[in-house]
Design a protein around this motif. Structure first.
Motif, PDB file in Angstrom:
ATOM      1  N   HIS A  25       1.852  -0.009  -4.605  1.00  0.00           N
ATOM      2  CA  HIS A  25       3.073   0.220  -5.372  1.00  0.00           C
ATOM      3  C   HIS A  25       3.989  -0.984  -5.255  1.00  0.00           C
ATOM      4  CE1 HIS A  25       4.700   1.044  -1.381  1.00  0.00           C
ATOM      5  NE2 HIS A  25       5.925   0.952  -1.901  1.00  0.00           N
ATOM      6  N   CYS A  26       4.902  -1.098  -6.218  1.00  0.00           N
ATOM      7  CA  CYS A  26       5.897  -2.166  -6.196  1.00  0.00           C
ATOM      8  C   CYS A  26       7.079  -1.739  -7.055  1.00  0.00           C
ATOM      9  CB  CYS A  26       5.313  -3.473  -6.730  1.00  0.00           C
ATOM     10  SG  CYS A  26       6.482  -4.856  -6.701  1.00  0.00           S
ATOM     11  N   LEU A  50      -3.493   2.873  -8.989  1.00  0.00           N
ATOM     12  CA  LEU A  50      -4.405   3.792  -8.306  1.00  0.00           C
ATOM     13  C   LEU A  50      -5.842   3.332  -8.448  1.00  0.00           C
ATOM     14  CD1 LEU A  50      -2.271   5.845 -10.240  1.00  0.00           C
ATOM     15  CD2 LEU A  50      -2.845   7.168  -8.212  1.00  0.00           C
ATOM     16  N   ARG A  51      -6.612   3.479  -7.375  1.00  0.00           N
ATOM     17  CA  ARG A  51      -8.020   3.086  -7.380  1.00  0.00           C
ATOM     18  C   ARG A  51      -8.891   4.271  -6.960  1.00  0.00           C
ATOM     19  NH1 ARG A  51      -5.254  -1.057  -5.152  1.00  0.00           N
ATOM     20  NH2 ARG A  51      -5.654  -0.293  -3.038  1.00  0.00           N
ATOM     21  N   ASP A  52     -10.032   4.348  -7.614  1.00  0.00           N
ATOM     22  CA  ASP A  52     -10.985   5.436  -7.343  1.00  0.00           C
ATOM     23  C   ASP A  52     -10.310   6.796  -7.508  1.00  0.00           C
ATOM     24  OD1 ASP A  52     -13.253   3.754  -6.676  1.00  0.00           O
ATOM     25  OD2 ASP A  52     -12.163   3.251  -4.843  1.00  0.00           O
ATOM     26  N   SER A  80       0.848  -1.195   0.000  1.00  0.00           N
ATOM     27  CA  SER A  80       0.000   0.000   0.000  1.00  0.00           C
ATOM     28  C   SER A  80       0.882   1.243   0.000  1.00  0.00           C
ATOM     29  CB  SER A  80      -0.911   0.018   1.225  1.00  0.00           C
ATOM     30  OG  SER A  80      -1.818  -1.061   1.193  1.00  0.00           O
ATOM     31  N   LEU A  81       0.433   2.261  -0.722  1.00  0.00           N
ATOM     32  CA  LEU A  81       1.166   3.523  -0.750  1.00  0.00           C
ATOM     33  C   LEU A  81       0.683   4.368   0.425  1.00  0.00           C
ATOM     34  CD1 LEU A  81       3.247   5.277  -2.097  1.00  0.00           C
ATOM     35  CD2 LEU A  81       1.476   6.137  -3.643  1.00  0.00           C
ATOM     36  N   THR A  82       1.374   4.227   1.549  1.00  0.00           N
ATOM     37  CA  THR A  82       1.071   4.982   2.761  1.00  0.00           C
ATOM     38  C   THR A  82       2.054   6.144   2.887  1.00  0.00           C
ATOM     39  OG1 THR A  82       2.559   3.611   4.068  1.00  0.00           O
ATOM     40  CG2 THR A  82       0.270   2.870   3.874  1.00  0.00           C
ATOM     41  N   GLY A 114      -6.685  10.247   1.159  1.00  0.00           N
ATOM     42  CA  GLY A 114      -6.322   9.748  -0.162  1.00  0.00           C
ATOM     43  C   GLY A 114      -4.864   9.913  -0.503  1.00  0.00           C
ATOM     44  N   VAL A 115      -4.562   9.578  -1.757  1.00  0.00           N
ATOM     45  CA  VAL A 115      -3.198   9.579  -2.271  1.00  0.00           C
ATOM     46  C   VAL A 115      -3.085  10.621  -3.374  1.00  0.00           C
ATOM     47  CG1 VAL A 115      -1.494   8.203  -3.547  1.00  0.00           C
ATOM     48  CG2 VAL A 115      -2.847   7.146  -1.730  1.00  0.00           C
ATOM     49  N   SER A 116      -1.946  11.315  -3.414  1.00  0.00           N
ATOM     50  CA  SER A 116      -1.692  12.271  -4.492  1.00  0.00           C
ATOM     51  C   SER A 116      -0.289  12.045  -5.039  1.00  0.00           C
ATOM     52  CB  SER A 116      -1.844  13.714  -4.005  1.00  0.00           C
ATOM     53  OG  SER A 116      -0.846  14.018  -3.046  1.00  0.00           O
ATOM     54  N   ILE A 117      -0.155  12.202  -6.361  1.00  0.00           N
ATOM     55  CA  ILE A 117       1.143  12.091  -7.015  1.00  0.00           C
ATOM     56  C   ILE A 117       1.296  13.293  -7.928  1.00  0.00           C
ATOM     57  CG2 ILE A 117       2.624  10.686  -8.485  1.00  0.00           C
ATOM     58  CD1 ILE A 117       0.947   8.254  -7.700  1.00  0.00           C
ATOM     59  N   ALA A 118       2.203  14.193  -7.558  1.00  0.00           N
ATOM     60  CA  ALA A 118       2.480  15.353  -8.399  1.00  0.00           C
ATOM     61  C   ALA A 118       3.467  14.940  -9.482  1.00  0.00           C
ATOM     62  CB  ALA A 118       3.046  16.492  -7.562  1.00  0.00           C
ATOM     63  N   LEU A 119       3.182  15.328 -10.719  1.00  0.00           N
ATOM     64  CA  LEU A 119       4.034  14.987 -11.854  1.00  0.00           C
ATOM     65  C   LEU A 119       4.469  16.264 -12.552  1.00  0.00           C
ATOM     66  CD1 LEU A 119       1.932  12.010 -13.292  1.00  0.00           C
ATOM     67  CD2 LEU A 119       4.038  11.851 -11.948  1.00  0.00           C
TER      68      LEU A 119
END
Length: 504
Positions: free
Chosen positions: A247-248, A205-207, A144-146, A229-234
């Motif tokens: 993630h893996c 990513l889900r939902d 899990s991406l914690t 929730g989760v955020s990924i800035a690109l």
């Protein structure tokens, strides 16, 4: 596909699981096993009923169950005694659940949906832990991406220089899910002689609630995880937001990272971990039962091909469901005959029923499977009363409106959009590419209530790929700019999806 260039009969314990399972009735293990097959077929049918609700993830998962579980089901159904059927079925259920916690959860939920409980039929599950490769090195599991994981990844990899290698955002039914692959440079020291090739960080990513991506702004990533929730800035302006993510790292040196060393300290040596072994082999199938098992097995493998985004629109999922619907109950009924000759006759009739239901759409597929693979052309007699076989039709064989020429408001609905950057991996060069899945309405000359169909469109070496959340919000008329050779630009929902082809 159209060119854009235009998952021991020892004492059983409670499985736990959702409350629905607890309310289900405890049936025989064989009854549950057959019901799980029928639930898989129901899931497949629901997920492929119309391209506007197409759920590639569910179709693949439900079909994949039967890769290694079809033959154990048939062996259990054809055992000569009640005790033998129960023993083989328990072994089959245990084998099925042994793939992992996701598979076990699926079994509990689908058994409950069919009115059954797995309480007392399975041993307790074991938590997923890191494994070791053939050299004994610890391997990264899916995690899990914690917030802690995000900090660990930022310490082990230089995320500021990360580059987007692949991004896929897609509708799974009504949910928005996605996959992100980042090429990342290791921050930890590695052994001398380690290839200079970067590692890859895979994130699922889900939902998803927000998407903003531009292939011209795809360098640098910041991972964040909070309770909401989760955020990924690109890059400078890109963002992906979702309820949860896994993630893996795909990194041959992960055992040397900080996270890898921590996992290594708590992971048993490779030779002390019990091997999964092989699927249950007890029991012999008669010729007709073997033919039925082989045909069903291969049908599920064919349906599972939707896993490949480039081929998903070519798989005639609805035709396969029509042919095999109710297979679980039918297999149990055929196997219940005590006399071998009656059992074999029942399986022969079952195969002929499947062939007949397949109709002209699957005639060539059945002919190939039964004549060339199973070597039983005698089971194709039902085809003599049907039209001559022709290639599998599926959804993509139907006429598809030309988006640039059909008069009137031809609207499409975006189901998936993916981008792959130009990169080198394992010594092989890969060009940039884009791929979209569109739900396309029936051709004007077809019935208005016909289901929408899935159409895949690909583009080689796109100059730019832009995607925002609004691209997935309902149907819209695409804007297509074309020259004599192919489409130069494809846009949807005022540029929420905008793909431009490279000149030349």
């Amino acid at each position: 596909m159209a060119n854009f260039d235009a998952s021991s009969p020892q004492r059983r314990v409670s499985t736990g699981g959702p409350c629905g399972a607890a309310r289900g009735q405890r049936g025989s293990a064989l009854t549950v096993l057959g019901a799980l097959l029928d639930r898989s077929l129901v899931q497949i049918a629901d997920a492929a009923a119309d391209a506007r609700c197409f759920d590639r993830e569910t179709i693949h998962m439900a079909a994949d169950v039967w890769d290694n579980n079809t033959f154990p089901l048939f062996r259990a159904a054809t055992a000569g005694t009640r005790g033998g059927r129960e023993r083989r079925s328990l072994a089959a259920l245990e084998w099925m659940a042994g793939l992992g916690e996701d598979r076990r959860t699926w079994m509990i939920e689908q058994a409950a949906a069919a009115g059954h409980s797995l309480d007392g039929l399975l041993t307790s599950g074991k938590p997923s832990t890191p494994g070791r490769d053939h050299l004994g090195q610890v391997m990264a599991p899916v995690m899990s991406l914690t917030a802690h994981a995000a900090e660990s990844l930022a310490a082990d990899y230089d995320l500021s220089s990360a580059e987007v290698r692949h991004l896929r955002i897609e509708r799974a039914g009504s949910r928005l899910v996605g996959q992100l692959e980042l090429a990342v440079t290791r921050s930890y020291p590695v052994d001398d002689g380690t290839p200079a090739e970067s590692a890859t960080l895979n994130i699922w990513l889900r939902d998803i609630t927000e998407v903003r991506f531009d292939s011209d702004d795809a360098r640098g990533a910041v991972l964040g995880a909070r309770a909401d929730g989760v955020s990924i800035a690109l890059g400078a302006r890109g963002i992906l937001c979702a309820a949860t993510a896994d993630h893996c790292p795909d990194d041959r040196c992960w055992h040397l990272s900080s996270a890898g060393r921590q996992a290594d300290a708590t992971t048993p040596p490779r030779d002390t971990r019990p091997a999964r072994g092989t699927s249950p082999q007890e029991g012999h199938l008669g010729a007709n039962a073997m033919a039925a098992a082989t045909v069903l097995h291969h049908a599920m493998l064919h349906v599972r091909m939707v896993r490949s985004p480039r081929h998903a629109d070519r798989v005639p999922v609805r035709d396969f469901h029509r042919a095999f619907t109710g297979a679980g109950e039918a297999i149990l009924a055929a196997g219940a005959h005590r006399l071998p000759h009656r059992r074999e006759a029942a399986f022969r009739h079952l195969v002929e029923t499947w062939v007949g239901r397949g109709g002209p759409a699957l005639a060539k597929w059945f002919a190939s499977e039964l004549a060339e693979t199973v070597h039983r052309p005698d089971l194709l007699v039902v085809l003599r009363d049907q039209d001559q076989p022709h290639p599998i039709t599926g959804t993509s064989q139907q006429p598809t409106p030309n988006l640039a020429t059909v008069p009137g408001p031809v609207e499409v609905e975006l189901r998936m959009a993916s981008y792959t950057s130009a990169h080198t991996r394992y010594g092989a060069d890969h060009d940039a590419s884009a791929l979209v899945h569109l739900a396309v309405p029936p051709h004007p000359r077809n019935a208005e209530n016909d289901p929408w169909r899935l159409r895949a469109m690909c583009g080689a070496s796109p100059a730019r790929f832009q995607l925002r959340t609004a691209a997935f919000q309902g149907a819209g008329r695409p804007s297509v700019t074309a020259d004599d050779k192919a489409a130069r630009r494809f846009a949807l929902h005022d540029g929420a999806l905008d793909i431009t082809r490279r000149e030349g």
